[in-house]
Design an enzyme around this catalytic site. Structure first.
Site, PDB file in Angstrom:
ATOM      1  N   ASP A  25       0.835  -1.214   0.000  1.00 28.81           N
ATOM      2  CA  ASP A  25       0.000   0.000   0.000  1.00 28.81           C
ATOM      3  C   ASP A  25       0.869   1.263   0.000  1.00 28.81           C
ATOM      4  O   ASP A  25       1.991   1.249   0.491  1.00 28.81           O
ATOM      5  CB  ASP A  25      -0.919  -0.032   1.241  1.00 28.81           C
ATOM      6  CG  ASP A  25      -2.095   0.920   1.088  1.00 28.81           C
ATOM      7  OD1 ASP A  25      -2.380   1.369  -0.047  1.00 28.81           O
ATOM      8  OD2 ASP A  25      -2.739   1.216   2.116  1.00 28.81           O
ATOM      9  N   GLY A  26       0.325   2.340  -0.537  1.00 26.38           N
ATOM     10  CA  GLY A  26       0.993   3.640  -0.455  1.00 26.38           C
ATOM     11  C   GLY A  26       1.532   4.185  -1.771  1.00 26.38           C
ATOM     12  O   GLY A  26       2.196   5.216  -1.784  1.00 26.38           O
ATOM     13  N   ASN A  73     -10.875  -2.561  -5.444  1.00 22.31           N
ATOM     14  CA  ASN A  73     -10.104  -1.643  -6.289  1.00 22.31           C
ATOM     15  C   ASN A  73     -10.739  -1.417  -7.666  1.00 22.31           C
ATOM     16  O   ASN A  73     -10.419  -0.448  -8.351  1.00 22.31           O
ATOM     17  CB  ASN A  73      -8.652  -2.123  -6.455  1.00 22.31           C
ATOM     18  CG  ASN A  73      -7.806  -1.989  -5.199  1.00 22.31           C
ATOM     19  OD1 ASN A  73      -6.864  -2.761  -4.992  1.00 22.31           O
ATOM     20  ND2 ASN A  73      -8.101  -1.021  -4.338  1.00 22.31           N
ATOM     21  N   ARG A 199      -5.080  -1.929   9.049  1.00 24.74           N
ATOM     22  CA  ARG A 199      -6.251  -2.745   8.679  1.00 24.74           C
ATOM     23  C   ARG A 199      -5.848  -3.801   7.663  1.00 24.74           C
ATOM     24  O   ARG A 199      -4.799  -3.712   7.031  1.00 24.74           O
ATOM     25  CB  ARG A 199      -7.373  -1.857   8.125  1.00 24.74           C
ATOM     26  CG  ARG A 199      -6.960  -0.968   6.971  1.00 24.74           C
ATOM     27  CD  ARG A 199      -8.139  -0.160   6.429  1.00 24.74           C
ATOM     28  NE  ARG A 199      -7.700   0.803   5.435  1.00 24.74           N
ATOM     29  CZ  ARG A 199      -7.523   2.101   5.658  1.00 24.74           C
ATOM     30  NH1 ARG A 199      -7.750   2.612   6.855  1.00 24.74           N
ATOM     31  NH2 ARG A 199      -7.109   2.914   4.698  1.00 24.74           N
TER      32      ARG A 199
HETATM   33  C1  IPE Z   1      -5.332  -2.715  -0.122  1.00 25.07           C
HETATM   34  O1  IPE Z   1      -5.043  -1.395  -0.330  1.00 25.07           O
HETATM   35  C2  IPE Z   1      -5.379  -3.431  -1.440  1.00 25.07           C
HETATM   36  C3  IPE Z   1      -4.096  -3.632  -2.090  1.00 25.07           C
HETATM   37  C4  IPE Z   1      -2.920  -3.337  -1.587  1.00 25.07           C
HETATM   38  C5  IPE Z   1      -4.164  -4.230  -3.388  1.00 25.07           C
HETATM   39  P1  IPE Z   1      -6.197  -0.293  -0.507  1.00 25.07           P
HETATM   40  O2  IPE Z   1      -5.506   1.004  -0.654  1.00 25.07           O
HETATM   41  O3  IPE Z   1      -7.112  -0.687  -1.577  1.00 25.07           O
HETATM   42  O4  IPE Z   1      -6.961  -0.407   0.877  1.00 25.07           O
HETATM   43  P2  IPE Z   1      -7.730   0.683   1.718  1.00 25.07           P
HETATM   44  O5  IPE Z   1      -8.713   1.322   0.809  1.00 25.07           O
HETATM   45  O6  IPE Z   1      -6.700   1.668   2.201  1.00 25.07           O
HETATM   46  O7  IPE Z   1      -8.339  -0.059   2.845  1.00 25.07           O
HETATM   47  C1  IPE Z   2      -1.522   0.310  -3.403  1.00 25.82           C
HETATM   48  O1  IPE Z   2      -1.363   1.675  -3.419  1.00 25.82           O
HETATM   49  C2  IPE Z   2      -1.801  -0.239  -4.769  1.00 25.82           C
HETATM   50  C3  IPE Z   2      -3.168  -0.724  -4.967  1.00 25.82           C
HETATM   51  C4  IPE Z   2      -4.102  -0.758  -4.071  1.00 25.82           C
HETATM   52  C5  IPE Z   2      -3.508  -1.200  -6.286  1.00 25.82           C
HETATM   53  P1  IPE Z   2      -2.585   2.681  -3.366  1.00 25.82           P
HETATM   54  O2  IPE Z   2      -2.953   3.027  -4.771  1.00 25.82           O
HETATM   55  O3  IPE Z   2      -3.678   2.168  -2.523  1.00 25.82           O
HETATM   56  O4  IPE Z   2      -1.891   3.944  -2.696  1.00 25.82           O
HETATM   57  P2  IPE Z   2      -2.518   4.926  -1.610  1.00 25.82           P
HETATM   58  O5  IPE Z   2      -3.051   4.083  -0.502  1.00 25.82           O
HETATM   59  O6  IPE Z   2      -3.588   5.690  -2.321  1.00 25.82           O
HETATM   60  O7  IPE Z   2      -1.366   5.763  -1.196  1.00 25.82           O
HETATM   61 MG    MG Z   3      -4.113   2.348  -0.560  1.00 22.69          MG
END
Ligand code: IPE
Ligand code: IPE
Ligand code: MG
Length: 253
Positions: A25-26, A73, A199
């Site tokens: 994530d991030g 997603n 989470r």
């Molecule tokens: C979790 O990240 C899903 C993946 C890393 C693929 P999200 O960014 O989708 O989760 P939330 O929305 O912060 O819970």
């Molecule tokens: C994780 O990064 C990748 C996926 C969930 C596909 P994010 O796209 O959720 O990045 P943040 O949480 O918005 O920083």
């Molecule tokens: Mg995210």
């Protein structure tokens, strides 16, 4: 390789985890901090994937599960979903030979049928090419959601009950596990989440019952092999009790 990790085959105390799962994530925040488009974050994130897959293989992790795209997603803007699918396809094609060379088997958990046909086709080619590899499993969670996985498992079990192939008292924990996408693998010993969110976001809810959890503030594109090794060392200091009393207690300690 230079690290003072304790090596071992099992996932017992002081041993390497057999199965590591990562909630990557991030990416979006990484890009935002640099005033860049979120897609740039995903691009950078895919280079981290490459380095962590290589590191895992070298360290001796047997199963690496990466949460790459959740069932939720799909609700992101169409342009972001499209870019993620294109990146996924690029990764699967570019890494194909590397996976083969390094004896890594690709496996997919999640709703493969929901992926675009061209992505699915490249995945199938890589699945086939790496099917007999045994050093490590790279388990990609794509269009994966734990609730969907459990719902699907319940539907399959219910169908067997309806056709009288199964009685209600034959529904056991191991029967349920055997109807999940992860049926052939042990539960994750360690779940890492990057970017500081506390989470699980619908990831391996059943399988995580006794997983050790490590949350780092590092954003996925900044995550390094060195930090990964530090987390594995931290795992090796933990006592996994699985609801029992401490081994030290039993030894009078
Ligand atoms: C979790 O990240 C899903 C993946 C890393 C693929 P999200 O960014 O989708 O989760 P939330 O929305 O912060 O819970
Ligand atoms: C994780 O990064 C990748 C996926 C969930 C596909 P994010 O796209 O959720 O990045 P943040 O949480 O918005 O920083
Ligand atoms: Mg995210």
């Amino acid at each position: 390789m230079k690290s003072d990790l304790i090596q071992g085959e099992s996932s017992g105390p002081k041993m390497l985890p057999t199965h590591v799962a990562i909630i990557m994530d991030g990416n979006g925040r990484w890009a935002k901090k640099r005033l860049m488009n979120r897609i740039k974050g995903h691009e950078q994130g895919s280079t981290t994937v490459r380095s962590i897959v290589t590191a895992s293989r070298e360290i001796g992790i047997k199963i690496l599960t990466l949460y790459a795209f959740s069932t939720e997603n799909w609700a992101r803007p169409e342009s972001e979903v499209k870019a993620l699918m294109e990146l996924l396809k690029k990764f699967i094609v570019a890494e194909r030979e590397e996976l083969k060379k390094n004896n890594i088997r690709l496996n997919i958990i999640g709703q493969k049928h929901r992926l675009p046909p061209d992505v699915r086709q490249e995945i199938d080619t890589t699945l086939e090419l790496t099917a007999h590899n045994e050093e490590m499993i790279l388990n990609l969670a794509l269009s994966y959601g734990s609730r969907e996985e459990l719902t699907r498992a319940m539907q399959k079990i219910a169908a067997k009950i309806a056709s009288k192939d199964l009685g209600p008292d034959e529904i056991t924990e191991s029967l349920i596990s055997s109807h999940l996408y992860t049926s052939t693998m042990p539960d994750p010993d360690l779940i890492i989440r990057t970017s500081g969110e506390y989470r699980l976001s619908n990831f391996l809810l059943w399988q995580a019952a006794y997983s050790e959890i490590y949350i780092t503030d590092t954003l996925w594109p900044d995550f390094t092999r060195d930090e990964f090794i530090e987390i594995l060392k931290n795992f090796q200091t933990r006592e996994r009790r699985f609801g029992k009393v401490s081994c030290n207690t039993l030894n009078g300690g």
